[in-house]
Design a protein around this motif. Structure first.
Motif, PDB file in Angstrom:
ATOM      1  N   GLU A  73       0.861  -1.179   0.000  1.00 22.39           N
ATOM      2  CA  GLU A  73       0.000   0.000   0.000  1.00 22.39           C
ATOM      3  C   GLU A  73       0.899   1.231   0.000  1.00 22.39           C
ATOM      4  OE1 GLU A  73      -3.763  -1.873   2.466  1.00 22.39           O
ATOM      5  OE2 GLU A  73      -2.492  -0.388   3.445  1.00 22.39           O
ATOM      6  N   TYR A  74       0.694   2.121  -0.962  1.00 25.80           N
ATOM      7  CA  TYR A  74       1.505   3.330  -1.097  1.00 25.80           C
ATOM      8  C   TYR A  74       0.686   4.528  -0.629  1.00 25.80           C
ATOM      9  CZ  TYR A  74       4.279   0.310  -4.080  1.00 25.80           C
ATOM     10  OH  TYR A  74       5.036  -0.724  -4.564  1.00 25.80           O
ATOM     11  N   CYS A  75       1.272   5.292   0.298  1.00 26.37           N
ATOM     12  CA  CYS A  75       0.557   6.429   0.882  1.00 26.37           C
ATOM     13  C   CYS A  75       1.411   7.694   0.812  1.00 26.37           C
ATOM     14  CB  CYS A  75       0.214   6.151   2.341  1.00 26.37           C
ATOM     15  SG  CYS A  75      -0.862   4.731   2.553  1.00 26.37           S
ATOM     16  N   THR A  81      -2.937   9.882   2.450  1.00 27.00           N
ATOM     17  CA  THR A  81      -3.861   9.374   1.437  1.00 27.00           C
ATOM     18  C   THR A  81      -3.265   8.158   0.744  1.00 27.00           C
ATOM     19  OG1 THR A  81      -4.807  11.546   1.024  1.00 27.00           O
ATOM     20  CG2 THR A  81      -4.999   9.935  -0.757  1.00 27.00           C
ATOM     21  N   GLN A  82      -4.074   7.105   0.629  1.00 22.87           N
ATOM     22  CA  GLN A  82      -3.615   5.921  -0.093  1.00 22.87           C
ATOM     23  C   GLN A  82      -3.666   6.225  -1.591  1.00 22.87           C
ATOM     24  OE1 GLN A  82      -5.837   1.981  -0.473  1.00 22.87           O
ATOM     25  NE2 GLN A  82      -4.319   1.541   1.100  1.00 22.87           N
ATOM     26  N   VAL A  85      -2.253   0.582  -4.624  1.00 20.99           N
ATOM     27  CA  VAL A  85      -2.100  -0.718  -3.970  1.00 20.99           C
ATOM     28  C   VAL A  85      -1.707  -1.707  -5.047  1.00 20.99           C
ATOM     29  CG1 VAL A  85      -3.268  -2.577  -2.730  1.00 20.99           C
ATOM     30  CG2 VAL A  85      -3.873  -0.190  -2.249  1.00 20.99           C
TER      31      VAL A  85
END
Ligand SMILES: [Zn+2]
Length: 127
Positions: A73-75, A81-82, A85
């Motif tokens: 998961e990249y935030c 904020t995501q 994915v």
């Protein structure tokens, strides 16, 4: 000139940088992978796809094996904020899913007005 690329990402054509659309944070070189500027949460896939049979009794539970797949998961490091994915084998580097031709994008937007919000394309005529 800033150009919207996704719900959470835009490119500043003047600085050639990826930016977060939610908090305006500078993320990464627009000629490189935007994921370099994001936080990564390497998740056990069983947290998302829980076993549907008892893992104490069965080897195969219909849940993904964490030794075969991970959920990344990249935030945004500014607002959380995501942004993206992806499912990858453990240890696989992040995919480079958007490689933008910045020079072509600059030419495309040279005669356009900057948009405050993304717009949808006009409906296409039925064939
Ligand atoms: Zn942000």
């Amino acid at each position: 000139m800033k150009v919207h690329m996704t719900e959470s990402l835009r490119i500043d054509l003047d600085s050639e940088r990826w930016e977060c659309r939610k908090c305006d944070r500078d993320l990464a070189d627009a000629r490189d992978n935007y994921k370099r500027g994001l936080l990564v949460y390497d998740r056990d896939p069983r947290e998302i796809h829980a076993p549907i049979v008892d893992p104490e009794r069965y080897d195969f539970t219909f849940a993904p094996d964490p030794e075969w797949v991970r959920i990344l998961e990249y935030c945004c490091p500014g607002c959380g904020t995501q942004v993206e994915v992806e499912y990858l084998p453990p240890g696989h580097p992040p995919t480079h899913d958007m490689k933008i031709d910045i020079d072509a994008l600059k030419k495309q937007w040279a005669s356009r007005e900057e948009l405050a919000e993304p717009v949808l394309a006009p409906p296409q005529a039925a064939k």
